[in-house]
Design an enzyme around this catalytic site. Structure first.
Site, PDB file in Angstrom:
ATOM      1  N   SER A 137      -0.472   9.227  16.847  1.00 26.53           N
ATOM      2  CA  SER A 137      -1.468   9.514  17.898  1.00 26.53           C
ATOM      3  C   SER A 137      -1.990  10.940  17.736  1.00 26.53           C
ATOM      4  O   SER A 137      -3.171  11.219  17.990  1.00 26.53           O
ATOM      5  CB  SER A 137      -0.833   9.346  19.285  1.00 26.53           C
ATOM      6  OG  SER A 137      -0.488   7.991  19.480  1.00 26.53           O
TER       7      SER A 137
ATOM      8  N   GLU B 214       0.063   4.128  10.455  1.00 28.27           N
ATOM      9  CA  GLU B 214      -1.351   4.329  10.063  1.00 28.27           C
ATOM     10  C   GLU B 214      -1.952   5.553  10.751  1.00 28.27           C
ATOM     11  O   GLU B 214      -3.120   5.557  11.134  1.00 28.27           O
ATOM     12  CB  GLU B 214      -2.179   3.059  10.279  1.00 28.27           C
ATOM     13  CG  GLU B 214      -1.660   1.932   9.394  1.00 28.27           C
ATOM     14  CD  GLU B 214      -2.652   0.853   9.096  1.00 28.27           C
ATOM     15  OE1 GLU B 214      -3.846   1.150   9.018  1.00 28.27           O
ATOM     16  OE2 GLU B 214      -2.200  -0.292   8.923  1.00 28.27           O
TER      17      GLU B 214
ATOM     18  N   GLY C 244      15.467  -6.379  35.929  1.00 27.24           N
ATOM     19  CA  GLY C 244      16.608  -6.500  35.010  1.00 27.24           C
ATOM     20  C   GLY C 244      16.367  -7.502  33.898  1.00 27.24           C
ATOM     21  O   GLY C 244      16.810  -7.299  32.754  1.00 27.24           O
TER      22      GLY C 244
ATOM     23  N   PHE D 192       0.875  -1.182   0.000  1.00 31.97           N
ATOM     24  CA  PHE D 192       0.000   0.000   0.000  1.00 31.97           C
ATOM     25  C   PHE D 192       0.908   1.226   0.000  1.00 31.97           C
ATOM     26  O   PHE D 192       1.495   1.571   1.020  1.00 31.97           O
ATOM     27  CB  PHE D 192      -0.851  -0.083   1.275  1.00 31.97           C
ATOM     28  CG  PHE D 192      -1.755   1.068   1.588  1.00 31.97           C
ATOM     29  CD1 PHE D 192      -2.986   1.201   0.965  1.00 31.97           C
ATOM     30  CD2 PHE D 192      -1.416   1.998   2.575  1.00 31.97           C
ATOM     31  CE1 PHE D 192      -3.856   2.242   1.308  1.00 31.97           C
ATOM     32  CE2 PHE D 192      -2.287   3.039   2.917  1.00 31.97           C
ATOM     33  CZ  PHE D 192      -3.505   3.153   2.277  1.00 31.97           C
ATOM     34  N   GLY D 193       1.060   1.840  -1.174  1.00 34.28           N
ATOM     35  CA  GLY D 193       2.030   2.924  -1.314  1.00 34.28           C
ATOM     36  C   GLY D 193       1.438   4.303  -1.105  1.00 34.28           C
ATOM     37  O   GLY D 193       1.029   4.974  -2.060  1.00 34.28           O
TER      38      GLY D 193
ATOM     39  N   ALA E 125       5.946  13.165   2.791  1.00 38.70           N
ATOM     40  CA  ALA E 125       4.486  13.170   2.975  1.00 38.70           C
ATOM     41  C   ALA E 125       4.117  12.025   3.900  1.00 38.70           C
ATOM     42  O   ALA E 125       3.825  10.914   3.458  1.00 38.70           O
ATOM     43  CB  ALA E 125       3.773  13.045   1.632  1.00 38.70           C
TER      44      ALA E 125
ATOM     45  N   GLN F  79       8.925  -3.320  33.784  1.00 38.03           N
ATOM     46  CA  GLN F  79       9.236  -2.914  35.169  1.00 38.03           C
ATOM     47  C   GLN F  79       9.088  -4.099  36.125  1.00 38.03           C
ATOM     48  O   GLN F  79       9.930  -4.324  36.995  1.00 38.03           O
ATOM     49  CB  GLN F  79       8.282  -1.769  35.577  1.00 38.03           C
ATOM     50  CG  GLN F  79       8.670  -1.074  36.866  1.00 38.03           C
ATOM     51  CD  GLN F  79       9.935  -0.237  36.716  1.00 38.03           C
ATOM     52  OE1 GLN F  79      10.341   0.099  35.620  1.00 38.03           O
ATOM     53  NE2 GLN F  79      10.580   0.050  37.836  1.00 38.03           N
TER      54      GLN F  79
END
Ligand code: COS
Length: 385
Positions: free
Chosen positions: A369, A366, A343, A123-124, A130, A339
């Site tokens: 936010s 896509e 480690g 999907f180009g 842009a 968290q």
């Protein structure tokens, strides 16, 4: 109000979950490490019917509803983001535009192989300059006799540079509209067309075993019949495609958040510090409680958006909300999961390390936010530019 899923949805969830656990989990970490697209798992996902989920049987699809597709993506994402990305991009962005806007001839020519997983399609839309400003496409297509001559480039295109990619849908400027805006149209370009090159991109932080490509068009000639739908409808087609695509990104956020939660709760109940499991400390148990609550909200929001889509109601606002919320829920869940693992969560040996990296794409791909907030703001009557 009935919140229960149909038995078909439950059966689908079980079969995709067991497939993801048995076939994807054992290879996901190593493929991520090697930044390798697996044709073997791709084939297995195809055999399970994960391509063309919502496409009619006439073109080789599964003829299921959109919620089924979303549940399938959610379950793959619960185990691995890269494989979920391959499925989501292929169904929403590769197959979607051909299925919804293609002529009968185009559908018959391309869809059966895409639905059987023998081929992939890109999907180009995005270009180096842009991204969020998607209508500022510089790729051009000029009609010369019976052919479109395409020049330009695209970037970050999923599934576009595999050995089985059979082509891409390209958004190109085909002229100027009477209102002064560019006329944008979608054109189909088959792999192997002279002047068209797809190059794989490497060095990704996330989705490392999915295929991402840069596309180049240099005096690339395709028949004028390769126009997708009416001339000038390209941007609308792309935006409509992204409305559906955003639901699948939301599904990746939901599934990924669930994957983080499952691992975190298991680890917190097993890991002992100060002589007791760390889940017995309220500071940790509260993190798990917050994760569970947010996952529940995310699922309700996403499934409601799918229900709107399946009933042919408007769903752009809800798709933007679900994409935004689910990706941010996964952000918080991945953070908590790492968290809680301490480690060990920073080590590649533990899946939460990969989930933490894979999550970031969901707030960018896509539509960032910020773009989702623009879409929502405009839908709720805010005069947001
Ligand atoms: N469905 C169909 N058409 C739509 C649409 C939708 N959901 N949203 C907008 N359109 C149409 C508008 O109706 C308008 O049509 P006309 O020009 O014919 O009047 C046209 O598209 C432009 O709309 P708008 O003026 O709202 O566009 P903007 O330039 O203001 O951009 C945003 C709006 C930022 C929301 C849009 O460019 C966008 O979604 N950007 C992000 C792109 C993206 O997600 N890229 C990631 C790709 S990863 S595969």
């Amino acid at each position: 109000m009935d919140f229960s899923l149909s038995s078909e949805h439950e059966i689908l969830r079980e079969s995709v979950r067991s497939f993801a656990e048995n076939e994807i989990r054992p290879v996901a970490r190593e493929l991520d490490e090697r930044e390798e697209f697996s044709y073997e798992t791709m084939q297995k996902m195809a055999e399970l019917g994960l391509f063309g989920v919502f496409v009619s049987e006439k073109y080789g699809g599964q003829a299921m509803d959109y919620l089924s597709y979303i549940i399938a993506v959610e379950e793959i994402a619960r185990v691995d983001g890269s494989h979920a990305a391959t499925v989501a991009a292929e169904n929403s962005l590769g197959i979607g535009p051909l299925y919804y806007f293609g002529s009968e001839e185009q559908k018959k020519r391309y869809l059966p192989k895409l639905c059987s997983g023998e081929a992939l399609w890109g999907f180009g839309l995005t270009e180096p300059n842009a991204g969020s400003d998607a209508s500022n496409s510089k790729t051009s297509a000029v009609l010369d006799g019976d052919e479109w001559v395409i020049n330009g480039s695209k970037i970050f295109i999923t599934n576009a540079a595999t050995t089985i990619t059979s082509g891409v849908t390209v958004l190109a400027k085909t002229g100027a509209r009477a209102d002064g805006k560019p006329e944008l149209s979608c054109i189909l370009v088959e792999s192997g067309t002279p002047g068209f090159t797809a190059r794989p991109m490497h060095g990704k932080m996330m989705w490392r075993s999915s295929n991402t490509a840069e596309l180049y068009f240099e005096e690339c000639r395709v028949p004028k019949e390769n126009l997708l739908g009416p001339r000038g409808n390209g941007f609308h087609q792309m935006m409509q495609t992204l409305d559906g695509g955003r639901l699948s990104i939301a599904a990746m956020g939901l599934g990924g958040a669930q994957g983080c939660f499952d691992r975190a709760v298991r680890y917190a109940n097993e890991r002992e510090q100060f002589g007791r499991p760390i889940a017995t400390f309220q500071a940790n148990a509260f993190k798990l409680a917050d994760m569970a609550m947010e996952i529940e909200c995310a699922r309700l929001l996403l499934y409601k958006a799918c229900w709107l889509r399946d009933t042919a109601a408007a769903f752009s606002k809800e798709a933007a909300m679900a994409k935004l919320y689910c990706s941010e829920v996964m952000y918080r869940c991945a953070n908590h999961a790492v968290q809680l693992h301490g480690g060990y969560g920073l080590m590649k040996e533990y899946d939460v390390e990969r989930f933490y990296r894979d999550q970031k794409l969901l707030e960018i791909g896509e539509g960032t936010s910020e773009v989702q907030r623009i879409v929502i703001a405009r839908h709720i009557g805010a005069k947001c530019l």
